[in-house]
Write a protein that holds these residues in place. Structure first.
Motif, short mmCIF file in Angstrom:
data_model
loop_
_atom_site.label_atom_id
_atom_site.label_comp_id
_atom_site.label_asym_id
_atom_site.label_seq_id
_atom_site.Cartn_x
_atom_site.Cartn_y
_atom_site.Cartn_z
N THR A 115 0.82 -1.22 0.00
CA THR A 115 0.00 0.00 0.00
C THR A 115 0.86 1.27 0.00
OG1 THR A 115 -0.31 -0.14 2.40
CG2 THR A 115 -2.01 -1.14 1.00
N LEU B 29 -4.17 2.59 -0.73
CA LEU B 29 -5.57 2.25 -0.48
C LEU B 29 -6.41 3.43 -0.93
CD1 LEU B 29 -5.03 0.69 3.05
CD2 LEU B 29 -5.99 -0.53 1.07
N MET C 126 -9.54 0.16 -0.96
CA MET C 126 -8.99 -1.01 -1.66
C MET C 126 -7.65 -0.74 -2.34
SD MET C 126 -12.43 -2.42 -3.50
CE MET C 126 -13.76 -3.11 -2.50
N SER C 127 -6.85 -1.80 -2.46
CA SER C 127 -5.69 -1.81 -3.33
C SER C 127 -5.51 -3.24 -3.83
CB SER C 127 -4.44 -1.31 -2.60
OG SER C 127 -3.36 -1.20 -3.53
N ASN C 128 -4.46 -3.49 -4.60
CA ASN C 128 -4.26 -4.82 -5.19
C ASN C 128 -2.78 -5.13 -5.29
OD1 ASN C 128 -6.99 -5.74 -6.60
ND2 ASN C 128 -6.77 -3.54 -7.02
N THR D 9 -10.75 -3.20 -10.19
CA THR D 9 -11.07 -1.79 -10.03
C THR D 9 -12.51 -1.52 -10.44
OG1 THR D 9 -10.19 0.45 -10.34
CG2 THR D 9 -10.31 -0.95 -12.30
N LEU E 118 -6.96 -8.76 -4.01
CA LEU E 118 -7.60 -7.50 -3.61
C LEU E 118 -7.38 -7.32 -2.12
CD1 LEU E 118 -9.57 -5.13 -4.27
CD2 LEU E 118 -11.43 -6.74 -3.84
N ASN F 88 -8.68 -5.27 1.01
CA ASN F 88 -9.79 -4.43 1.49
C ASN F 88 -9.48 -3.94 2.89
OD1 ASN F 88 -11.51 -4.94 -0.74
ND2 ASN F 88 -12.19 -6.87 0.17
#
Ligand code: MD3
Ligand code: FE
Length: 230
Positions: free
Chosen positions: A45, A50, A65-67, A74, A122, A124
Protein backbone atom coordinates in the motif's frame (compact mmCIF):
# COMPACT_ATOMS: atom_id res chain seq x y z
CA UNK A 1 -16.92 -23.21 33.34
CA UNK A 2 -16.29 -26.48 31.53
CA UNK A 3 -17.72 -24.84 28.44
CA UNK A 4 -15.28 -21.89 28.73
CA UNK A 5 -12.38 -24.29 29.01
CA UNK A 6 -13.65 -26.25 26.04
CA UNK A 7 -14.03 -23.11 23.95
CA UNK A 8 -10.59 -21.84 24.91
CA UNK A 9 -9.14 -25.15 23.83
CA UNK A 10 -11.25 -25.37 20.68
CA UNK A 11 -10.41 -21.81 19.55
CA UNK A 12 -6.70 -22.62 19.76
CA UNK A 13 -6.95 -25.64 17.45
CA UNK A 14 -6.99 -24.94 13.72
CA UNK A 15 -10.20 -26.37 12.30
CA UNK A 16 -11.63 -27.05 8.88
CA UNK A 17 -15.38 -26.39 8.90
CA UNK A 18 -17.62 -26.90 5.87
CA UNK A 19 -20.09 -23.97 5.95
CA UNK A 20 -21.94 -24.53 2.65
CA UNK A 21 -21.46 -26.91 -0.30
CA UNK A 22 -18.06 -25.98 -1.78
CA UNK A 23 -17.21 -23.50 1.03
CA UNK A 24 -14.76 -24.20 3.86
CA UNK A 25 -13.81 -22.06 6.88
CA UNK A 26 -10.25 -22.57 8.15
CA UNK A 27 -10.32 -20.90 11.56
CA UNK A 28 -6.99 -19.31 12.48
CA UNK A 29 -5.23 -20.73 9.40
CA UNK A 30 -3.30 -17.45 8.89
CA UNK A 31 -2.82 -16.45 12.56
CA UNK A 32 0.79 -17.53 12.90
CA UNK A 33 1.76 -15.51 9.81
CA UNK A 34 -0.21 -12.36 10.54
CA UNK A 35 2.84 -10.17 11.28
CA UNK A 36 4.53 -11.14 8.01
CA UNK A 37 1.27 -10.70 6.09
CA UNK A 38 0.82 -7.18 7.49
CA UNK A 39 4.42 -6.21 6.69
CA UNK A 40 3.57 -7.04 3.06
CA UNK A 41 0.30 -5.06 3.24
CA UNK A 42 2.29 -2.01 4.37
CA UNK A 43 4.85 -2.44 1.56
CA UNK A 44 2.17 -2.92 -1.12
CA UNK A 45 0.00 0.00 0.00
CA UNK A 46 3.08 2.27 0.07
CA UNK A 47 3.35 1.61 -3.72
CA UNK A 48 -0.36 1.30 -4.57
CA UNK A 49 -2.31 3.40 -2.06
CA UNK A 50 -5.57 2.25 -0.48
CA UNK A 51 -8.37 4.23 -2.15
CA UNK A 52 -12.16 4.46 -2.11
CA UNK A 53 -13.29 3.33 -5.57
CA UNK A 54 -16.42 4.74 -7.22
CA UNK A 55 -19.24 2.35 -8.03
CA UNK A 56 -20.55 2.46 -11.62
CA UNK A 57 -23.51 4.34 -10.07
CA UNK A 58 -21.11 7.08 -8.88
CA UNK A 59 -20.97 6.41 -5.11
CA UNK A 60 -17.74 6.03 -3.13
CA UNK A 61 -17.29 2.59 -1.56
CA UNK A 62 -16.86 2.66 2.24
CA UNK A 63 -14.12 0.01 2.03
CA UNK A 64 -10.68 1.28 0.89
CA UNK A 65 -8.99 -1.01 -1.66
CA UNK A 66 -5.69 -1.81 -3.33
CA UNK A 67 -4.26 -4.82 -5.19
CA UNK A 68 -1.18 -6.87 -5.85
CA UNK A 69 -0.43 -9.48 -8.49
CA UNK A 70 -0.61 -9.40 -12.28
CA UNK A 71 -4.22 -8.21 -12.25
CA UNK A 72 -6.01 -5.77 -9.95
CA UNK A 73 -9.74 -5.29 -9.49
CA UNK A 74 -11.07 -1.79 -10.03
CA UNK A 75 -14.37 0.04 -10.36
CA UNK A 76 -15.36 3.37 -11.90
CA UNK A 77 -18.16 4.97 -13.93
CA UNK A 78 -17.47 2.46 -16.75
CA UNK A 79 -17.95 -0.62 -14.57
CA UNK A 80 -16.07 -3.30 -12.65
CA UNK A 81 -13.02 -4.96 -14.20
CA UNK A 82 -9.48 -6.26 -13.76
CA UNK A 83 -6.62 -4.06 -15.01
CA UNK A 84 -2.85 -4.59 -15.17
CA UNK A 85 -1.95 -1.01 -14.23
CA UNK A 86 -2.95 0.89 -11.11
CA UNK A 87 -5.23 3.67 -12.42
CA UNK A 88 -3.77 6.03 -9.76
CA UNK A 89 -0.16 5.72 -10.92
CA UNK A 90 -0.24 4.02 -14.34
CA UNK A 91 2.29 1.51 -13.00
CA UNK A 92 1.94 -2.27 -12.75
CA UNK A 93 0.46 -3.47 -9.46
CA UNK A 94 3.06 -4.58 -6.87
CA UNK A 95 4.05 -8.24 -7.19
CA UNK A 96 2.20 -10.85 -5.17
CA UNK A 97 4.48 -11.80 -2.22
CA UNK A 98 5.63 -15.44 -2.32
CA UNK A 99 4.31 -16.09 1.21
CA UNK A 100 0.86 -14.88 0.08
CA UNK A 101 0.86 -17.22 -2.92
CA UNK A 102 1.86 -20.14 -0.70
CA UNK A 103 -0.73 -19.36 1.94
CA UNK A 104 -3.52 -19.09 -0.64
CA UNK A 105 -2.50 -22.31 -2.40
CA UNK A 106 -2.19 -24.20 0.91
CA UNK A 107 -5.60 -23.01 2.09
CA UNK A 108 -7.21 -23.95 -1.23
CA UNK A 109 -5.55 -27.39 -1.19
CA UNK A 110 -6.66 -27.96 2.43
CA UNK A 111 -10.22 -27.18 1.36
CA UNK A 112 -10.03 -29.62 -1.56
CA UNK A 113 -8.92 -27.33 -4.41
CA UNK A 114 -5.32 -28.29 -5.29
CA UNK A 115 -3.29 -26.30 -7.84
CA UNK A 116 -4.71 -22.84 -7.07
CA UNK A 117 -2.54 -20.18 -8.75
CA UNK A 118 -4.00 -16.76 -7.97
CA UNK A 119 -2.96 -13.87 -10.24
CA UNK A 120 -4.83 -11.16 -8.30
CA UNK A 121 -5.16 -10.21 -4.66
CA UNK A 122 -7.60 -7.50 -3.61
CA UNK A 123 -6.72 -5.79 -0.33
CA UNK A 124 -9.79 -4.43 1.49
CA UNK A 125 -9.44 -2.10 4.48
CA UNK A 126 -12.47 -1.60 6.74
CA UNK A 127 -12.51 1.22 9.29
CA UNK A 128 -15.40 1.31 11.80
CA UNK A 129 -18.81 1.46 9.99
CA UNK A 130 -17.37 0.36 6.60
CA UNK A 131 -19.42 -2.41 5.00
CA UNK A 132 -19.88 -4.35 1.76
CA UNK A 133 -23.38 -4.97 0.44
CA UNK A 134 -24.48 -8.33 -0.99
CA UNK A 135 -22.81 -9.08 -4.32
CA UNK A 136 -21.31 -11.88 -6.42
CA UNK A 137 -17.65 -12.06 -7.51
CA UNK A 138 -18.07 -12.68 -11.23
CA UNK A 139 -15.50 -10.51 -13.01
CA UNK A 140 -13.07 -13.46 -13.25
CA UNK A 141 -12.66 -15.63 -16.37
CA UNK A 142 -12.88 -19.11 -14.84
CA UNK A 143 -15.47 -19.88 -12.17
CA UNK A 144 -13.94 -23.36 -11.73
CA UNK A 145 -11.14 -21.60 -9.77
CA UNK A 146 -11.91 -20.98 -6.09
CA UNK A 147 -11.54 -17.72 -4.16
CA UNK A 148 -9.52 -17.61 -0.92
CA UNK A 149 -10.13 -14.86 1.62
CA UNK A 150 -8.01 -14.00 4.67
CA UNK A 151 -9.36 -11.88 7.57
CA UNK A 152 -7.02 -9.80 9.77
CA UNK A 153 -7.71 -7.39 12.63
CA UNK A 154 -11.16 -6.56 14.06
CA UNK A 155 -13.86 -9.23 13.76
CA UNK A 156 -16.84 -8.73 11.48
CA UNK A 157 -20.19 -10.35 10.72
CA UNK A 158 -20.00 -11.88 7.27
CA UNK A 159 -23.17 -12.66 5.28
CA UNK A 160 -23.37 -15.52 2.84
CA UNK A 161 -26.40 -16.33 0.78
CA UNK A 162 -27.08 -18.54 -2.19
CA UNK A 163 -26.99 -18.22 -5.97
CA UNK A 164 -29.85 -15.68 -5.92
CA UNK A 165 -29.78 -12.25 -4.27
CA UNK A 166 -33.12 -13.09 -2.64
CA UNK A 167 -31.70 -16.20 -0.86
CA UNK A 168 -31.71 -15.41 2.86
CA UNK A 169 -28.07 -14.99 3.94
CA UNK A 170 -26.53 -16.83 6.89
CA UNK A 171 -24.33 -14.91 9.33
CA UNK A 172 -20.81 -15.89 10.27
CA UNK A 173 -18.36 -14.13 12.59
CA UNK A 174 -14.93 -13.78 10.96
CA UNK A 175 -11.96 -13.08 13.23
CA UNK A 176 -8.24 -12.39 12.91
CA UNK A 177 -6.47 -15.21 11.05
CA UNK A 178 -9.60 -16.87 9.66
CA UNK A 179 -9.39 -18.09 6.07
CA UNK A 180 -12.39 -18.91 3.85
CA UNK A 181 -12.25 -20.91 0.63
CA UNK A 182 -15.12 -20.64 -1.87
CA UNK A 183 -15.27 -23.02 -4.78
CA UNK A 184 -17.58 -25.32 -6.69
CA UNK A 185 -21.24 -24.55 -6.00
CA UNK A 186 -20.31 -21.73 -3.56
CA UNK A 187 -18.20 -19.80 -6.07
CA UNK A 188 -21.05 -17.59 -7.27
CA UNK A 189 -22.84 -17.26 -3.93
CA UNK A 190 -24.04 -13.79 -2.92
CA UNK A 191 -22.07 -12.46 0.05
CA UNK A 192 -21.42 -9.28 1.97
CA UNK A 193 -20.08 -7.77 5.18
CA UNK A 194 -22.08 -5.99 7.94
CA UNK A 195 -20.84 -2.54 9.08
CA UNK A 196 -17.63 -2.96 11.08
CA UNK A 197 -18.15 -2.43 14.83
CA UNK A 198 -15.62 -0.14 16.48
CA UNK A 199 -12.93 -1.78 18.58
CA UNK A 200 -9.21 -2.05 19.09
CA UNK A 201 -7.20 -4.97 17.77
CA UNK A 202 -3.86 -5.63 19.48
CA UNK A 203 -1.93 -5.92 16.20
CA UNK A 204 -3.93 -3.87 13.66
CA UNK A 205 -5.65 -1.23 15.79
CA UNK A 206 -9.09 0.11 14.76
CA UNK A 207 -9.49 -1.68 11.45
CA UNK A 208 -10.00 -4.90 9.57
CA UNK A 209 -7.97 -6.01 6.56
CA UNK A 210 -9.26 -8.66 4.16
CA UNK A 211 -7.12 -10.26 1.46
CA UNK A 212 -9.10 -11.87 -1.38
CA UNK A 213 -7.11 -14.10 -3.70
CA UNK A 214 -8.56 -14.71 -7.15
CA UNK A 215 -7.62 -16.21 -10.48
CA UNK A 216 -8.67 -13.35 -12.75
CA UNK A 217 -7.31 -14.66 -16.08
CA UNK A 218 -8.23 -17.96 -17.71
CA UNK A 219 -6.76 -21.04 -16.07
CA UNK A 220 -4.99 -22.75 -17.69
CA UNK A 221 -4.10 -19.70 -19.80
CA UNK A 222 -5.21 -19.96 -23.45
CA UNK A 223 -2.59 -21.50 -25.80
CA UNK A 224 -0.75 -18.90 -27.81
CA UNK A 225 -1.93 -19.50 -31.37
CA UNK A 226 0.57 -21.48 -33.47
CA UNK A 227 2.50 -19.55 -36.08
CA UNK A 228 0.71 -19.47 -39.40
CA UNK A 229 2.18 -22.07 -41.83
CA UNK A 230 4.32 -20.80 -44.65
C1 MD3 B 1 -18.10 -15.99 -1.34
N1 MD3 B 1 -14.79 -9.26 0.40
O1 MD3 B 1 -13.71 -8.38 -1.89
S1 MD3 B 1 -14.34 -12.03 1.88
C2 MD3 B 1 -14.78 -9.01 -1.98
O2 MD3 B 1 -14.54 -9.46 3.86
C3 MD3 B 1 -15.44 -9.48 -0.73
O3 MD3 B 1 -13.79 -8.03 2.45
C4 MD3 B 1 -15.39 -9.54 1.69
O4 MD3 B 1 -16.50 -9.99 -0.81
C5 MD3 B 1 -14.49 -8.99 2.75
O5 MD3 B 1 -15.32 -9.29 -3.05
C6 MD3 B 1 -15.71 -10.96 1.87
C7 MD3 B 1 -15.16 -13.58 1.70
C8 MD3 B 1 -15.57 -13.93 0.31
C9 MD3 B 1 -14.83 -13.52 -0.77
C10 MD3 B 1 -15.19 -13.94 -2.03
C11 MD3 B 1 -16.27 -14.78 -2.23
C12 MD3 B 1 -16.65 -14.73 0.11
C13 MD3 B 1 -17.01 -15.17 -1.13
C14 MD3 B 1 -16.64 -15.24 -3.50
C15 MD3 B 1 -17.69 -16.10 -3.68
C16 MD3 B 1 -18.44 -16.46 -2.59
FE1 FE C 1 -16.91 -10.53 -2.87
Amino acid sequence: MTRDLFETFFDAVPSCLPIAPGAVLLRGFASAQSQALMTCVDQITAQAALRHLQTPGGRAMSVAMSNCGRWGWTSDAWGYRYVQQDPLTGKAWPAMPAIWLELAAQAAATAGYPGFEPDACLINQYLPSAQMSLHQDRDEKDFAQPIVSVSLGLPVVFLFGGPKRSDKPQRLRLAHGDVLVWGGPARLAFHGVMPLADGEHAQLGRRRINLTFRRASAHPPPETSPAAPG
